[in-house]
Motif scaffolding. Structure first.
Motif, PDB file in Angstrom:
ATOM      1  N   UNK A 138       0.807  -1.223   0.000  1.00  0.00           N
ATOM      2  CA  UNK A 138       0.000   0.000   0.000  1.00  0.00           C
ATOM      3  C   UNK A 138       0.841   1.274   0.000  1.00  0.00           C
ATOM      4  N   UNK A 139       2.162   1.179  -0.233  1.00  0.00           N
ATOM      5  CA  UNK A 139       2.998   2.382  -0.159  1.00  0.00           C
ATOM      6  C   UNK A 139       4.140   2.313  -1.160  1.00  0.00           C
ATOM      7  N   UNK A 140       4.357   3.425  -1.871  1.00  0.00           N
ATOM      8  CA  UNK A 140       5.500   3.580  -2.768  1.00  0.00           C
ATOM      9  C   UNK A 140       6.201   4.892  -2.448  1.00  0.00           C
ATOM     10  N   UNK A 141       7.531   4.878  -2.595  1.00  0.00           N
ATOM     11  CA  UNK A 141       8.347   6.080  -2.416  1.00  0.00           C
ATOM     12  C   UNK A 141       9.095   6.349  -3.706  1.00  0.00           C
ATOM     13  N   UNK A 142       9.202   7.632  -4.063  1.00  0.00           N
ATOM     14  CA  UNK A 142       9.861   7.933  -5.328  1.00  0.00           C
ATOM     15  C   UNK A 142      10.399   9.342  -5.402  1.00  0.00           C
ATOM     16  N   UNK A 143      11.108   9.605  -6.499  1.00  0.00           N
ATOM     17  CA  UNK A 143      11.645  10.928  -6.829  1.00  0.00           C
ATOM     18  C   UNK A 143      11.223  11.233  -8.261  1.00  0.00           C
ATOM     19  N   UNK A 144      10.785  12.460  -8.499  1.00  0.00           N
ATOM     20  CA  UNK A 144      10.289  12.801  -9.834  1.00  0.00           C
ATOM     21  C   UNK A 144      10.839  14.153 -10.287  1.00  0.00           C
ATOM     22  N   UNK A 145      11.202  14.207 -11.556  1.00  0.00           N
ATOM     23  CA  UNK A 145      11.615  15.454 -12.187  1.00  0.00           C
ATOM     24  C   UNK A 145      10.471  15.932 -13.075  1.00  0.00           C
ATOM     25  N   UNK A 146      10.143  17.215 -12.983  1.00  0.00           N
ATOM     26  CA  UNK A 146       9.026  17.762 -13.754  1.00  0.00           C
ATOM     27  C   UNK A 146       9.434  19.054 -14.441  1.00  0.00           C
ATOM     28  N   UNK A 147       8.837  19.275 -15.583  1.00  0.00           N
ATOM     29  CA  UNK A 147       8.939  20.555 -16.286  1.00  0.00           C
ATOM     30  C   UNK A 147       7.529  21.083 -16.514  1.00  0.00           C
ATOM     31  N   UNK A 148       7.364  22.374 -16.304  1.00  0.00           N
ATOM     32  CA  UNK A 148       6.051  23.012 -16.389  1.00  0.00           C
ATOM     33  C   UNK A 148       6.137  24.207 -17.340  1.00  0.00           C
ATOM     34  N   UNK A 149       5.258  24.226 -18.353  1.00  0.00           N
ATOM     35  CA  UNK A 149       5.207  25.329 -19.300  1.00  0.00           C
ATOM     36  C   UNK A 149       3.922  26.126 -19.066  1.00  0.00           C
ATOM     37  N   UNK A 150       4.068  27.439 -18.860  1.00  0.00           N
ATOM     38  CA  UNK A 150       2.931  28.323 -18.563  1.00  0.00           C
ATOM     39  C   UNK A 150       2.707  29.264 -19.751  1.00  0.00           C
ATOM     40  N   UNK A 151       1.464  29.437 -20.102  1.00  0.00           N
ATOM     41  CA  UNK A 151       1.093  30.330 -21.203  1.00  0.00           C
ATOM     42  C   UNK A 151       1.062  31.768 -20.677  1.00  0.00           C
ATOM     43  N   UNK A 152       2.035  32.567 -21.103  1.00  0.00           N
ATOM     44  CA  UNK A 152       2.101  33.969 -20.684  1.00  0.00           C
ATOM     45  C   UNK A 152       1.523  34.920 -21.728  1.00  0.00           C
ATOM     46  N   UNK A 153       0.895  34.385 -22.742  1.00  0.00           N
ATOM     47  CA  UNK A 153       0.328  35.272 -23.761  1.00  0.00           C
ATOM     48  C   UNK A 153      -0.779  36.126 -23.142  1.00  0.00           C
ATOM     49  N   UNK A 154      -0.802  37.370 -23.519  1.00  0.00           N
ATOM     50  CA  UNK A 154      -1.819  38.279 -23.006  1.00  0.00           C
ATOM     51  C   UNK A 154      -1.422  39.005 -21.745  1.00  0.00           C
ATOM     52  N   UNK A 155      -0.236  38.716 -21.186  1.00  0.00           N
ATOM     53  CA  UNK A 155       0.220  39.425 -19.987  1.00  0.00           C
ATOM     54  C   UNK A 155       0.854  40.745 -20.425  1.00  0.00           C
ATOM     55  N   UNK A 156       0.360  41.845 -19.909  1.00  0.00           N
ATOM     56  CA  UNK A 156       0.847  43.163 -20.290  1.00  0.00           C
ATOM     57  C   UNK A 156       2.272  43.390 -19.786  1.00  0.00           C
ATOM     58  N   UNK A 157       3.050  44.094 -20.584  1.00  0.00           N
ATOM     59  CA  UNK A 157       4.424  44.404 -20.181  1.00  0.00           C
ATOM     60  C   UNK A 157       4.462  45.346 -18.989  1.00  0.00           C
TER      61      UNK A 157
END
Length: 233
Positions: free
Chosen positions: A189-208
């Motif tokens: 009932x238990x697992x342990x782990x390590x994970x690498x993640x990459x996240x891409x966010x849409x910044x279109x429409x954000x005013x300068x």
């Protein structure tokens, strides 16, 4: 004399008759004994097979807690949780889950200056919620490889603190994230782990002119590593 011989012959035949009859019955007795022995053997029921060792019941749900850090000069910490439902197709070793996740990201800071030279400290926090798919690929024994892909919405809140005051701004944007890493099933009932993640966010429409614009290079594509504890039930 003839009478005496006839009498003796008659007595001899009479005495020999029972012995011949007794010898004639021996084959029948052997057949009956063999038949009785065969019937006795047929009457004995075979021993039942030993009971099979019952395997552990399968698991179809998972709940996960994770914590980690973001890469980059701005730093950052994250905590999150995942819930999923799925399983394995018969004859196919890979397990698939449909998952939902929530992550809170904070501790990202950046020091800068306004155009007039006033120093300002920028802070960014994010709250992400998404849905996706996770797969467990067995490697060796309890060791397996986790891969997942999620997409959803992230709420970003930027805060700028300077001598002029505190300015805060929030916006919701879409995101896509991919993750991969090893995991060990230390218990049913238990697992342990390590994970690498990459996240891409849409910044279109954000005013300068927005406080969020200063975070675009750093937050548009953020990588992180986290440790996880996954509960299977």
């Amino acid at each position: 004399m003839k009478l005496m011989l006839s009498t003796l012959l008659t007595l001899g035949l009479a005495a020999a008759a029972p012995r011949a009859g007794a010898q004639a019955q021996n084959p029948d007795d052997s057949v009956e004994a063999a038949l009785e022995s065969t019937s006795a053997d047929d009457a004995v029921e075979p021993e039942p097979p030993p009971p099979r060792k019952r395997g552990k019941p399968g698991t179809f749900f998972l709940g996960e807690l994770g914590a980690g850090m973001l890469f980059g000069p701005e730093g950052g910490r994250l905590v999150g949780g995942t819930f999923g439902v799925g399983g394995m197709w018969r004859g196919f070793p890979v397990r698939f889950y449909a998952i939902g996740e929530i992550e809170a990201i904070g501790g990202m800071t950046h020091d800068g200056f306004y155009d007039d030279g006033t120093p300002v400290q920028d802070e960014l926090s994010m709250l992400a919620m998404g849905l996706g798919v996770r797969a467990y690929i067995p490697l060796a024994g309890p060791l397996r490889l986790l891969t997942e892909a999620t997409a959803g919405s992230v709420r970003m809140t930027a805060r700028a603190t300077s001598s002029a005051g505190v300015f805060e701004e929030s916006i919701n944007r879409g995101y896509v994230a991919l993750g991969i890493g090893p995991q060990v099933r230390v218990h049913h009932h238990l697992s342990l782990g390590v994970r690498y993640e990459s996240m891409w966010i849409d910044f279109s429409g954000v005013s300068s002119a927005s406080n969020l614009s200063v975070w675009e290079p750093a937050a548009r594509n953020r990588s992180r590593v986290l440790g996880t504890a996954t509960f299977h039930f």
